[in-house]
Scaffold this active site. Structure first.
Site, PDB file in Angstrom:
ATOM      1  N   ARG A   1     -48.678  -7.319  -6.392  1.00 24.02           N
ATOM      2  CA  ARG A   1     -49.420  -6.075  -6.581  1.00 24.02           C
ATOM      3  C   ARG A   1     -49.876  -5.836  -8.001  1.00 24.02           C
ATOM      4  O   ARG A   1     -51.030  -5.559  -8.267  1.00 24.02           O
ATOM      5  CB  ARG A   1     -48.543  -4.873  -6.212  1.00 24.02           C
ATOM      6  CG  ARG A   1     -48.811  -4.272  -4.903  1.00 24.02           C
ATOM      7  CD  ARG A   1     -47.539  -3.624  -4.420  1.00 24.02           C
ATOM      8  NE  ARG A   1     -46.522  -4.662  -4.334  1.00 24.02           N
ATOM      9  CZ  ARG A   1     -46.370  -5.428  -3.263  1.00 24.02           C
ATOM     10  NH1 ARG A   1     -47.078  -5.241  -2.200  1.00 24.02           N
ATOM     11  NH2 ARG A   1     -45.459  -6.387  -3.243  1.00 24.02           N
ATOM     12  N   THR A   2     -48.922  -5.914  -8.931  1.00 26.53           N
ATOM     13  CA  THR A   2     -49.251  -5.528 -10.302  1.00 26.53           C
ATOM     14  C   THR A   2     -50.278  -6.490 -10.880  1.00 26.53           C
ATOM     15  O   THR A   2     -51.226  -6.071 -11.548  1.00 26.53           O
ATOM     16  CB  THR A   2     -47.977  -5.466 -11.170  1.00 26.53           C
ATOM     17  OG1 THR A   2     -47.047  -4.617 -10.496  1.00 26.53           O
ATOM     18  CG2 THR A   2     -48.257  -4.909 -12.535  1.00 26.53           C
TER      19      THR A   2
ATOM     20  N   LYS B   1     -43.354 -27.977 -23.341  1.00 31.18           N
ATOM     21  CA  LYS B   1     -43.234 -28.953 -24.434  1.00 31.18           C
ATOM     22  C   LYS B   1     -42.305 -28.442 -25.525  1.00 31.18           C
ATOM     23  O   LYS B   1     -42.201 -29.045 -26.582  1.00 31.18           O
ATOM     24  CB  LYS B   1     -44.615 -29.214 -25.052  1.00 31.18           C
ATOM     25  CG  LYS B   1     -45.653 -29.770 -24.112  1.00 31.18           C
ATOM     26  CD  LYS B   1     -46.962 -29.962 -24.888  1.00 31.18           C
ATOM     27  CE  LYS B   1     -48.110 -30.344 -23.990  1.00 31.18           C
ATOM     28  NZ  LYS B   1     -49.402 -30.220 -24.692  1.00 31.18           N
TER      29      LYS B   1
ATOM     30  N   ARG C   1     -46.016  -9.487 -18.023  1.00 28.52           N
ATOM     31  CA  ARG C   1     -44.789  -9.247 -17.262  1.00 28.52           C
ATOM     32  C   ARG C   1     -43.802 -10.323 -17.682  1.00 28.52           C
ATOM     33  O   ARG C   1     -44.117 -11.514 -17.625  1.00 28.52           O
ATOM     34  CB  ARG C   1     -45.065  -9.329 -15.770  1.00 28.52           C
ATOM     35  CG  ARG C   1     -43.790  -9.387 -14.971  1.00 28.52           C
ATOM     36  CD  ARG C   1     -43.998  -9.120 -13.523  1.00 28.52           C
ATOM     37  NE  ARG C   1     -44.361  -7.737 -13.303  1.00 28.52           N
ATOM     38  CZ  ARG C   1     -44.258  -7.139 -12.114  1.00 28.52           C
ATOM     39  NH1 ARG C   1     -43.814  -7.807 -11.067  1.00 28.52           N
ATOM     40  NH2 ARG C   1     -44.607  -5.882 -11.975  1.00 28.52           N
TER      41      ARG C   1
ATOM     42  N   HIS D   1     -41.296  -0.219 -16.735  1.00 25.13           N
ATOM     43  CA  HIS D   1     -42.544  -0.586 -16.061  1.00 25.13           C
ATOM     44  C   HIS D   1     -43.481   0.618 -16.221  1.00 25.13           C
ATOM     45  O   HIS D   1     -43.752   1.351 -15.283  1.00 25.13           O
ATOM     46  CB  HIS D   1     -42.239  -0.858 -14.577  1.00 25.13           C
ATOM     47  CG  HIS D   1     -43.303  -1.607 -13.846  1.00 25.13           C
ATOM     48  ND1 HIS D   1     -44.578  -1.798 -14.338  1.00 25.13           N
ATOM     49  CD2 HIS D   1     -43.286  -2.208 -12.624  1.00 25.13           C
ATOM     50  CE1 HIS D   1     -45.280  -2.489 -13.452  1.00 25.13           C
ATOM     51  NE2 HIS D   1     -44.522  -2.757 -12.410  1.00 25.13           N
TER      52      HIS D   1
HETATM   53  C1  NCD Z   1     -41.736  -3.406  -8.883  1.00 22.46           C
HETATM   54  C2  NCD Z   1     -41.356  -4.231 -10.093  1.00 22.46           C
HETATM   55  O1  NCD Z   1     -41.881  -5.325 -10.297  1.00 22.46           O
HETATM   56  O2  NCD Z   1     -40.555  -3.728 -10.857  1.00 22.46           O
HETATM   57  N1  NCD Z   1     -42.865  -3.899  -8.230  1.00 22.46           N
HETATM   58  C3  NCD Z   1     -44.096  -3.500  -8.678  1.00 22.46           C
HETATM   59  O3  NCD Z   1     -44.476  -3.738  -9.805  1.00 22.46           O
HETATM   60  N2  NCD Z   1     -44.837  -2.777  -7.832  1.00 22.46           N
HETATM   61  C4  NCD Z   1     -40.602  -3.160  -7.975  1.00 22.46           C
HETATM   62  C5  NCD Z   1     -39.795  -4.299  -7.460  1.00 22.46           C
HETATM   63  O4  NCD Z   1     -40.030  -5.458  -7.761  1.00 22.46           O
HETATM   64  O5  NCD Z   1     -38.886  -3.982  -6.704  1.00 22.46           O
END
Ligand code: NCD
Length: 364
Positions: free
Chosen positions: A92-93, A121, A142, A175
């Site tokens: 999703r993100t 490497k 991320r 997040h």
């Molecule tokens: C969440 C995350 O990655 O923290 N997902 C997201 O970004 N929508 C929640 C999760 O992974 O449970």
């Protein structure tokens, strides 16, 4: 007493000095010309910013409804490129940022793991990310490590080509852009019933390791009268650091391991999955999570105007039959994420005033 630093910018302070600051002291260093620049943690946002991004996301969403509007949006950041550096699983993100980039014309590049990069490497992740700043104008990242995005933001500020960093999920910690889309979703759900102020929000599931809850609960503290309930098995309860912050902010807080008893009092329920990827020896598999799930049998207990949220992915905490209920807003959350992230990128690059003007012409 605050640590002394020379200027109001990240490049004027050492990493150690920066790290020692409180979030409220760091926040002004993450802005540029009154606009957000780095997006690292949710404590950097205030109500004024939340109101602004909500308005901007709604205007952007409405402008995108026509072909002319969409083409206009796609020209706004056409000279910019964004690197999506996602070295932790994401559906999703990643797609949300990717679509938001396309919506405002930003050209996205992607690295989705370290297996094909020079990190294999032996290159340090810091050098890898620094390389991106030669090619791109923004990094969305991320990463499994809490604080990594902060370190990169600081590191890039010391280079000849500093570029903004957006945290799209940092370990078990934060997040912030998910929290923004959650606030946007709550605001839209409660538009006709007095907004978020005064509402009771119940957080459910793995609150010890769920970063979305940690980021969102801090934003809810900015809304007067909000009450927070944390419903989790004792071993997965919310961290003491969050509780201390909420108490300091004067937010009434309740902890419980009886989620189902809280359903009738909830204005919003925020469900989360078990985060067992952080287990050392599969210890959380033994926890019975049925008491922390929502099924069709719970719908009659839910207030008529309540909202049921989930950051997704789900693993059975919400029965699929619940999806048809109008109070289930988790699929709407996904869509809202794209608009909020598009609005955020417009703010970062100081193009948001153009949205105000275009929208005014459109509606006048
Ligand atoms: C969440 C995350 O990655 O923290 N997902 C997201 O970004 N929508 C929640 C999760 O992974 O449970």
């Amino acid at each position: 007493m605050a640590v002394m630093f020379r200027g109001n910018s990240l490049k004027d302070i050492s990493w150690n000095e920066f790290q020692a600051l409180r979030p409220a002291e760091k926040a002004p260093m993450l802005t540029s010309g009154g606009h957000p620049y780095h997006i690292l943690f949710s404590q950097q946002f205030d109500r004024e910013f939340l109101n602004r991004i909500i308005t901007l996301a709604t205007m952007t969403r409405r402008i995108a409804k026509t072909r002319g509007g969409l083409l206009y949006l796609q020209g706004l950041l056409a000279e910019k490129r964004a690197m999506l550096y996602f070295v932790q699983p994401s559906t999703r993100t990643f797609l949300s940022f990717f679509s938001a980039c396309e919506m405002v014309g930003l050209k996205p590049g992607e690295v989705r793991g370290t297996s094909t990069s020079s990190e294999l490497k032996g290159e340090s992740p810091e050098d890898t990310v620094r390389t991106f700043s030669s090619y791109f104008d923004l990094i969305v990242m991320r990463h499994p490590e809490a604080g990594f995005a902060e370190r990169i933001a600081w590191l890039l500020s010391t280079t000849e080509r500093p570029i903004p960093v957006v945290n799209a999920g940092s370990g078990k910690d934060q997040h912030p852009t998910q929290a923004l889309l959650d606030i946007y979703t709550l605001q839209r759900s409660f538009e006709e019933v007095g907004g978020i102020e005064g509402k009771t929000v119940v957080f459910v599931g793995d609150l010890a390791r769920g970063r979305t809850v940690r980021s969102l609960s801090r934003l809810l503290a900015l809304y007067p009268g909000v009450r927070l309930v944390f419903a989790a098995p004792p071993s997965l309860q919310i961290g003491d650091d969050i509780l201390a912050e909420l108490r300091e902010a004067g937010v009434p807080v309740q902890l419980t391991d009886d989620f189902h008893a809280t359903i009738p009092e909830a204005d919003a329920i925020y469900m989360t999955r078990l985060q067992d990827e952080w287990d050392i020896a599969g210890e959380s598999q033994k926890i019975d999570l049925r008491r922390f799930s929502f099924g069709v049998e719970h719908l009659p207990l839910l207030k008529p105007n309540a909202a049921l949220l989930h950051p997704l992915p789900r693993r059975g905490e919400i029965a699929v039959e619940v999806d048809h209920d109008p109070r289930a807003v988790y699929w709407r959350q996904v869509r809202n994420g794209m608009w909020i992230r598009a609005a955020l990128m417009l703010m970062i690059f100081h193009r948001d005033a153009e949205i105000d003007r275009y929208y005014e012409d459109l509606t006048s």
